[in-house]
Design a protein around this motif. Sequence first.
Motif, PDB file in Angstrom:
ATOM      1  N   CYS A 166      -7.913 -39.784 -18.933  1.00  0.00           N
ATOM      2  CA  CYS A 166      -7.646 -41.177 -18.558  1.00  0.00           C
ATOM      3  C   CYS A 166      -6.276 -41.630 -19.040  1.00  0.00           C
ATOM      4  CB  CYS A 166      -8.738 -42.066 -19.129  1.00  0.00           C
ATOM      5  SG  CYS A 166      -8.677 -43.770 -18.541  1.00  0.00           S
ATOM      6  N   ARG A 167      -5.808 -41.047 -20.157  1.00  0.00           N
ATOM      7  CA  ARG A 167      -4.542 -41.487 -20.754  1.00  0.00           C
ATOM      8  C   ARG A 167      -3.389 -40.495 -20.579  1.00  0.00           C
ATOM      9  NH1 ARG A 167      -5.156 -42.720 -26.691  1.00  0.00           N
ATOM     10  NH2 ARG A 167      -6.833 -41.175 -26.763  1.00  0.00           N
ATOM     11  N   LEU A 168      -3.685 -39.291 -20.095  1.00  0.00           N
ATOM     12  CA  LEU A 168      -2.659 -38.254 -19.960  1.00  0.00           C
ATOM     13  C   LEU A 168      -1.588 -38.666 -18.953  1.00  0.00           C
ATOM     14  CD1 LEU A 168      -1.823 -35.329 -20.755  1.00  0.00           C
ATOM     15  CD2 LEU A 168      -3.074 -34.572 -18.708  1.00  0.00           C
ATOM     16  N   ARG A 169      -0.319 -38.358 -19.266  1.00  0.00           N
ATOM     17  CA  ARG A 169       0.790 -38.736 -18.384  1.00  0.00           C
ATOM     18  C   ARG A 169       1.452 -37.554 -17.679  1.00  0.00           C
ATOM     19  NH1 ARG A 169       4.137 -43.898 -20.645  1.00  0.00           N
ATOM     20  NH2 ARG A 169       2.350 -45.280 -20.919  1.00  0.00           N
ATOM     21  N   TYR A 170       1.381 -36.367 -18.285  1.00  0.00           N
ATOM     22  CA  TYR A 170       2.095 -35.219 -17.726  1.00  0.00           C
ATOM     23  C   TYR A 170       1.139 -34.034 -17.601  1.00  0.00           C
ATOM     24  CZ  TYR A 170       5.801 -38.224 -19.494  1.00  0.00           C
ATOM     25  OH  TYR A 170       6.593 -39.309 -19.774  1.00  0.00           O
ATOM     26  N   LEU A 171       0.894 -33.590 -16.378  1.00  0.00           N
ATOM     27  CA  LEU A 171      -0.115 -32.552 -16.119  1.00  0.00           C
ATOM     28  C   LEU A 171       0.470 -31.406 -15.311  1.00  0.00           C
ATOM     29  CD1 LEU A 171      -3.075 -31.502 -16.038  1.00  0.00           C
ATOM     30  CD2 LEU A 171      -3.389 -32.900 -13.975  1.00  0.00           C
ATOM     31  N   LYS A 172       0.105 -30.180 -15.700  1.00  0.00           N
ATOM     32  CA  LYS A 172       0.477 -28.981 -14.957  1.00  0.00           C
ATOM     33  C   LYS A 172      -0.787 -28.201 -14.615  1.00  0.00           C
ATOM     34  CE  LYS A 172       3.399 -24.841 -15.189  1.00  0.00           C
ATOM     35  NZ  LYS A 172       4.396 -24.094 -16.002  1.00  0.00           N
ATOM     36  N   ILE A 173      -0.938 -27.862 -13.335  1.00  0.00           N
ATOM     37  CA  ILE A 173      -2.095 -27.097 -12.871  1.00  0.00           C
ATOM     38  C   ILE A 173      -1.582 -25.793 -12.288  1.00  0.00           C
ATOM     39  CG2 ILE A 173      -4.103 -27.062 -11.345  1.00  0.00           C
ATOM     40  CD1 ILE A 173      -3.905 -30.155 -11.272  1.00  0.00           C
ATOM     41  N   SER A 174      -1.916 -24.688 -12.927  1.00  0.00           N
ATOM     42  CA  SER A 174      -1.451 -23.380 -12.479  1.00  0.00           C
ATOM     43  C   SER A 174      -2.641 -22.524 -12.078  1.00  0.00           C
ATOM     44  CB  SER A 174      -0.661 -22.674 -13.589  1.00  0.00           C
ATOM     45  OG  SER A 174       0.475 -23.428 -13.941  1.00  0.00           O
ATOM     46  N   GLY A 175      -2.728 -22.233 -10.793  1.00  0.00           N
ATOM     47  CA  GLY A 175      -3.807 -21.389 -10.300  1.00  0.00           C
ATOM     48  C   GLY A 175      -3.443 -19.921 -10.397  1.00  0.00           C
ATOM     49  N   SER A 176      -4.226 -19.089  -9.757  1.00  0.00           N
ATOM     50  CA  SER A 176      -3.977 -17.653  -9.775  1.00  0.00           C
ATOM     51  C   SER A 176      -4.428 -17.042  -8.465  1.00  0.00           C
ATOM     52  CB  SER A 176      -4.726 -16.991 -10.946  1.00  0.00           C
ATOM     53  OG  SER A 176      -6.126 -17.209 -10.820  1.00  0.00           O
ATOM     54  N   ARG A 177      -3.836 -15.926  -8.111  1.00  0.00           N
ATOM     55  CA  ARG A 177      -4.261 -15.168  -6.944  1.00  0.00           C
ATOM     56  C   ARG A 177      -5.097 -13.990  -7.428  1.00  0.00           C
ATOM     57  NH1 ARG A 177      -3.629 -19.108  -3.462  1.00  0.00           N
ATOM     58  NH2 ARG A 177      -1.483 -19.849  -3.307  1.00  0.00           N
ATOM     59  N   GLY A 178      -6.189 -13.730  -6.766  1.00  0.00           N
ATOM     60  CA  GLY A 178      -7.088 -12.679  -7.227  1.00  0.00           C
ATOM     61  C   GLY A 178      -8.148 -13.244  -8.152  1.00  0.00           C
ATOM     62  N   SER A 179      -8.928 -12.366  -8.721  1.00  0.00           N
ATOM     63  CA  SER A 179     -10.055 -12.774  -9.559  1.00  0.00           C
ATOM     64  C   SER A 179      -9.590 -13.167 -10.960  1.00  0.00           C
ATOM     65  CB  SER A 179     -11.076 -11.640  -9.657  1.00  0.00           C
ATOM     66  OG  SER A 179     -11.550 -11.291  -8.373  1.00  0.00           O
ATOM     67  N   VAL A 180     -10.367 -14.039 -11.587  1.00  0.00           N
ATOM     68  CA  VAL A 180     -10.066 -14.486 -12.950  1.00  0.00           C
ATOM     69  C   VAL A 180     -10.696 -13.524 -13.944  1.00  0.00           C
ATOM     70  CG1 VAL A 180     -10.348 -16.343 -14.627  1.00  0.00           C
ATOM     71  CG2 VAL A 180      -9.992 -16.892 -12.211  1.00  0.00           C
ATOM     72  N   GLY A 181      -9.859 -12.910 -14.785  1.00  0.00           N
ATOM     73  CA  GLY A 181     -10.370 -12.024 -15.824  1.00  0.00           C
ATOM     74  C   GLY A 181     -11.266 -10.925 -15.287  1.00  0.00           C
ATOM     75  N   THR A 182     -12.442 -10.769 -15.882  1.00  0.00           N
ATOM     76  CA  THR A 182     -13.398  -9.729 -15.460  1.00  0.00           C
ATOM     77  C   THR A 182     -14.392 -10.265 -14.429  1.00  0.00           C
ATOM     78  OG1 THR A 182     -14.998 -10.266 -17.205  1.00  0.00           O
ATOM     79  CG2 THR A 182     -13.257  -8.681 -17.747  1.00  0.00           C
ATOM     80  N   SER A 183     -14.158 -11.478 -13.935  1.00  0.00           N
ATOM     81  CA  SER A 183     -15.124 -12.126 -13.044  1.00  0.00           C
ATOM     82  C   SER A 183     -14.788 -11.910 -11.573  1.00  0.00           C
ATOM     83  CB  SER A 183     -15.155 -13.633 -13.335  1.00  0.00           C
ATOM     84  OG  SER A 183     -13.998 -14.255 -12.792  1.00  0.00           O
ATOM     85  N   ASN A 184     -15.668 -12.426 -10.719  1.00  0.00           N
ATOM     86  CA  ASN A 184     -15.407 -12.448  -9.267  1.00  0.00           C
ATOM     87  C   ASN A 184     -14.904 -13.827  -8.835  1.00  0.00           C
ATOM     88  OD1 ASN A 184     -17.718 -14.002  -9.545  1.00  0.00           O
ATOM     89  ND2 ASN A 184     -18.719 -13.173  -7.703  1.00  0.00           N
ATOM     90  N   ILE A 185     -14.554 -14.676  -9.788  1.00  0.00           N
ATOM     91  CA  ILE A 185     -14.158 -16.058  -9.489  1.00  0.00           C
ATOM     92  C   ILE A 185     -12.768 -16.092  -8.871  1.00  0.00           C
ATOM     93  CG2 ILE A 185     -13.709 -18.342 -10.475  1.00  0.00           C
ATOM     94  CD1 ILE A 185     -15.696 -17.638 -12.710  1.00  0.00           C
ATOM     95  N   GLN A 186     -12.662 -16.686  -7.703  1.00  0.00           N
ATOM     96  CA  GLN A 186     -11.380 -16.892  -7.032  1.00  0.00           C
ATOM     97  C   GLN A 186     -10.998 -18.357  -7.216  1.00  0.00           C
ATOM     98  OE1 GLN A 186      -9.689 -14.430  -5.264  1.00  0.00           O
ATOM     99  NE2 GLN A 186     -11.239 -12.903  -5.806  1.00  0.00           N
TER     100      GLN A 186
END
Length: 468
Positions: A181-201
């Motif tokens: 609610c109070r944050l002013r500066y945000l960075k969102i960095s995604g990824s291509r491929g699966s996350v770590g050892t998971s199947n999560i895209q």
Amino acid sequence: MESVTFSDEAPERKVCVVGSELVENYTVYIIDVTDGEHKWTVKHRYSDFHELHEKLTAEKKVDRLLLPPKKILGKNSKSLVERRQKELELYLQTLLLQFPQATPTALACFLHFHLYEINGITAALAEELFHKGEQLLQAGEVFSLSPLQLYAISQQLRLAKPTCCNGDAKTDLGHILDFTCRLRYLKISGSRGSVGTSNIQECSLPFDLSVFKSLLQIEISECSSQQIQGLSTLRSSLATMSIHRTTETMTSILVPEASEFSQWEPEGVESGCPVTAVIPVWRNLTTLDMSHNCIKVIDSSVKLIRKVEFLDLSYNQLSSVENLQHLYNLVHVDLSYNSLRVLEAAHTRLGNIKTLSLAGNQFDRLTGLSKLYSLVNLDLSHNQLAQLEEIRNIGSLPCLEKLNLSSNPICIIPDYRTKVLAQFGDRAAEVCLDSTVTTEKELDTVEVLKAIQKAKEAKDRMSSGDKK
């Protein structure tokens, strides 16, 4: 493409010990964890199980006899490993049944819930912000979140569950909501491929930005515009927005609700045509960086960003420049590394800009740039300019101080620098060409070239007078 949607049900959890491997002189058990559609792999040796069990018996009164006993002799024999594999799987399954809602912290960490499961992810983030949140806000630094973390927060808010699942107040979701609610500066960095050892895209996980109420700056990269929800709620606060490797159109970012209406107009504009929606403008946005995307057209969505002064559309797929006449406040424009060949009547589109980068395009003529009278800095490097005559189109620009023509065919002309500088007449000393300050020797040569040019022009006039 349809936008990604959230699930309204809590996912089913499963755990299986699917195999083992010998590492040095001990056995490591391979554990597959399933949480709804998400799966990941964890590896642990028996001593890790024993350490987990000690914590659970002390903190949660788990039956001490539940864990299969430790073996000294033949501990790595195939038969023992296979039997223990089944026993350890039963042990983990029993624990999940014993704690169906509030997974103990020790068990959650053991199964890597803090990396892949929504309750574990939000609990870990909440605890971090409990300890450091106030300090981070006061420092005013950029805070980074992944799409997976944002998905976990969004999903938690949708499910009718307590904000603190494990009974530890430090992991309460309220710490996250207070921070966002109070944050002013945000960075969102995604990824291509699966996350770590998971199947999560990550690019398939929807997340909602409406929990951020005070953002001044946001940077989103390696995501999909379809997964971003609630971006329009930031229109009243954002001053700087950067979107990279995320979208194919400007509309999907600037007017995400456009797909819901057949005809829309920005607020404050009178339209002669019937409209189905009036869209609020981005009230404070002055910097928009949408470089490194796959944008082919500057569409009408730019009508909503009237206050933008800095616009970066480099490294896209633009073949023409349209609709920028709606941006009256433009000062700096970067259109480098696109597919532009010509920019006719640029002053009607770019107004009174001071900095223009057209590097890395396919320009071979500059006729359209002759009336950019406020231009101070012009980058035309890495194009197809071959004719010295083309420089005359920008030679009369009264404010031009920096010009970059490097990596053009014109650069191989003998005495290239002095011949280019001569096109600026009396202003040659004021122009910095290719990031190199003009020398006195070059200025002397320019004066000679100017004298030769004047003599030639006088001779041509006399010659044409004699013919008459």
